[in-house]
Design a protein around this motif. Structure first.
Motif, short mmCIF file in Angstrom:
data_model
loop_
_atom_site.label_atom_id
_atom_site.label_comp_id
_atom_site.label_asym_id
_atom_site.label_seq_id
_atom_site.Cartn_x
_atom_site.Cartn_y
_atom_site.Cartn_z
N MET A 1 87.18 83.05 -51.67
CA MET A 1 86.86 81.87 -50.90
C MET A 1 87.45 80.65 -51.61
N THR A 2 88.05 79.77 -50.85
CA THR A 2 88.63 78.56 -51.42
C THR A 2 87.69 77.38 -51.22
N LEU A 3 87.92 76.37 -52.01
CA LEU A 3 87.13 75.14 -51.92
C LEU A 3 87.33 74.51 -50.54
N PRO A 4 86.26 74.17 -49.83
CA PRO A 4 86.43 73.56 -48.51
C PRO A 4 86.96 72.13 -48.62
N ALA A 5 87.59 71.68 -47.56
CA ALA A 5 88.05 70.29 -47.50
C ALA A 5 86.81 69.40 -47.33
N PRO A 6 86.81 68.24 -47.96
CA PRO A 6 85.64 67.37 -47.82
C PRO A 6 85.49 66.86 -46.39
#
Length: 172
Positions: A1-6
């Motif tokens: 899982m990648t860091l979500p966009a703010p």
């Protein structure tokens, strides 16, 4: 899982330093109170304040539509209905929604009562005889603060106010 966009970009710390600003004297509307507004969200029904209550202050009997978290910084107070339960410095109080009581600071208190509150919903205020007085919520509190600042010729203190704009998700 990648860091979500703010979803919301935050470019600075949203912080209010109450030691750096004077409280708003709202005594013309609520005798004995000085208020530091911290967070006022009338759309979601949250109001977060630091409040100083003078000795002898008595607020109207009120019904809570939501919960209250209260941290006592200094001084003392109690509810008229529970005189033996005194909130003193460095105490935390939880009030469930649906509770009814009358806030008071003893006349003989040696210092103001100073506390920090997180309130969800509103206080529906009544006279001692049970007659409706008004509804105190985030929007009403903001109105009182703005009007008191205007009447006193003082600047409006900085507080956090959510800036969401209601509307449709799709562009028509």
């Amino acid at each position: 899982m990648t860091l979500p966009a703010p979803i919301n970009e935050q470019h600075r710390l949203l912080c209010v330093h109450t030691d750096d600003i004077d409280p708003v004297d709202v005594g013309a509307v609520l005798p004995g109170l000085k208020v530091w507004p911290l967070f006022l969200d009338s759309e979601n029904g949250y109001w977060i304040l630091r409040v100083q209550f003078a000795p002898g202050t008595r607020l109207p009997m009120h019904f809570h539509t939501g919960t209250v978290h209260f941290y006592q910084l200094s001084g003392v107070w109690n509810y008229a209905e529970y005189p033996e339960d005194v909130l003193k410095a460095n105490s935390y109080l939880y009030e469930p929604g649906g509770s009814i009581h009358t806030f008071m600071v003893p006349e003989d208190a040696t210092e103001p009562s100073d506390g920090f509150m997180v309130v969800q919903g509103s206080n529906v205020n009544f006279t001692e005889e049970g007659e409706f007085v008004n509804v105190m919520d985030a929007g009403w509190i903001e109105h009182v603060i703005l009007e008191c600042c205007k009447a006193q010729g003082r600047p409006i203190p900085r507080y956090i106010k959510p800036m969401a704009k209601a509307g449709f998700s799709d562009a028509e």
